[in-house]
Enzyme design. Structure first.
Site, PDB file in Angstrom:
ATOM      1  N   GLY A  31       0.830  -1.218  -0.085  1.00 32.88           N
ATOM      2  CA  GLY A  31      -0.091  -0.172   0.001  1.00 32.88           C
ATOM      3  C   GLY A  31       0.780   1.258  -0.060  1.00 32.88           C
ATOM      4  O   GLY A  31       1.874   1.315  -0.851  1.00 32.88           O
ATOM      5  N   CYS A  32       0.438   2.343   0.819  1.00 36.61           N
ATOM      6  CA  CYS A  32       0.863   3.512   0.774  1.00 36.61           C
ATOM      7  C   CYS A  32       2.484   3.298   1.445  1.00 36.61           C
ATOM      8  O   CYS A  32       3.385   4.397   0.976  1.00 36.61           O
ATOM      9  CB  CYS A  32       0.133   4.526   1.801  1.00 36.61           C
ATOM     10  SG  CYS A  32      -1.457   4.696   1.165  1.00 36.61           S
ATOM     11  N   ALA A  33       3.064   2.418   2.118  1.00 33.96           N
ATOM     12  CA  ALA A  33       4.240   2.263   2.355  1.00 33.96           C
ATOM     13  C   ALA A  33       5.214   1.816   1.493  1.00 33.96           C
ATOM     14  O   ALA A  33       6.457   1.476   1.734  1.00 33.96           O
ATOM     15  CB  ALA A  33       4.400   1.520   3.813  1.00 33.96           C
TER      16      ALA A  33
END
Length: 251
Positions: A137-139
């Site tokens: 995801g965002c990481a």
């Protein structure tokens, strides 16, 4: 020291405004008890426009996972190579100079991976290592930078290429009324980014070091948390000796 070069970024041509996002949400989920706070949260993020790979009318349809994944593959193959080439140009490298490709995405699935396709399509060496990363995801971008740093630290003369390709609009689930889905559908856009990570200090000295009279900001750290910095110019030992002698003659 591993250093990230200037990133190359590309976004699709279709643009959707915040109002165009909120309007279908109001129409489709009018009776949702959490809709008002979700809409306020989206409005207060400051996101005014987003870029998506297809018009909003098509995005709100859901032809099925297979069709969406086919669209992801088609768009990625059409758009990623140009981003990669710009990242290589900014780093002044060729495809044959890259030792590892780190590709991150959680919005589409390909087998073989996009890394394998890039190696065959763009002329990377067949020995180029591949690190495809999914489901972070965002990481994922931060994880990719960490892996590039680890690789360049372990292999001091290595050059790592990072590519992030996310088409979040393809994950839109019109029938999902969860608050998390509402927020992600209203905030995330589509885009591609690429950057090269390399040992910039090694390259500097491999190319002969800093040129005479170059300006720089030397910094020293320690002990503890102290730090000292000063602005100056690089000067070779021969020039420094010549300047000192000149000063003696003038005295």
């Amino acid at each position: 020291m591993a250093t990230s070069c200037r990133p190359s970024v590309s976004v699709p041509e279709h643009v959707i405004t915040m109002e165009e996002t909120l309007e279908p949400a109001r129409e489709r989920h009018a009776g949702h008890p959490q809709l008002p706070p979700a809409l306020r949260l989206m409005e207060n993020t400051g996101v005014r426009t987003r870029h998506i790979v297809q018009p909003i009318e098509e995005t709100l349809k859901h032809p099925g996972f297979e069709d969406r994944d086919r669209l992801y593959e088609r768009e990625a193959k059409a758009r990623v190579p140009a981003v990669v080439q710009r990242a290589l140009d900014d780093a002044e490298l060729l495809t044959t100079d890259i030792d590892v490709i780190i590709y991150v995405s959680c919005t589409g699935f390909m087998m073989p991976s996009m890394t394998a396709w890039l190696i065959n399509k763009m002329g990377f060496e067949s020995t180029t290592r591949q690190i495809p990363i999914a489901q972070l995801g965002c990481a994922a971008g931060g994880a990719a930078i960490n892996r590039a740093h680890d690789f360049c630290t372990a292999c001091h003369e290595a050059n790592a290429l990072i590519v992030a390709c996310e088409f979040c609009s393809l994950c839109c689930q019109p029938t999902d009324i969860g608050v998390g889905s509402l927020l992600s559908n209203g905030l995330f856009g589509d885009g591609i980014a690429g950057a090269v990570v390399l040992d910039a200090l090694r390259r500097l000295f491999d190319e002969g070091g800093v040129h005479d009279r170059a300006r720089g900001l030397p910094a020293g750290f320690g002990p503890g948390i102290t730090a000292e910095m000063s602005l100056g110019r690089w000067q070779t030992a021969d020039e420094r000796t010549s300047d000192e002698l000149q000063g003696v003659r003038q005295a």
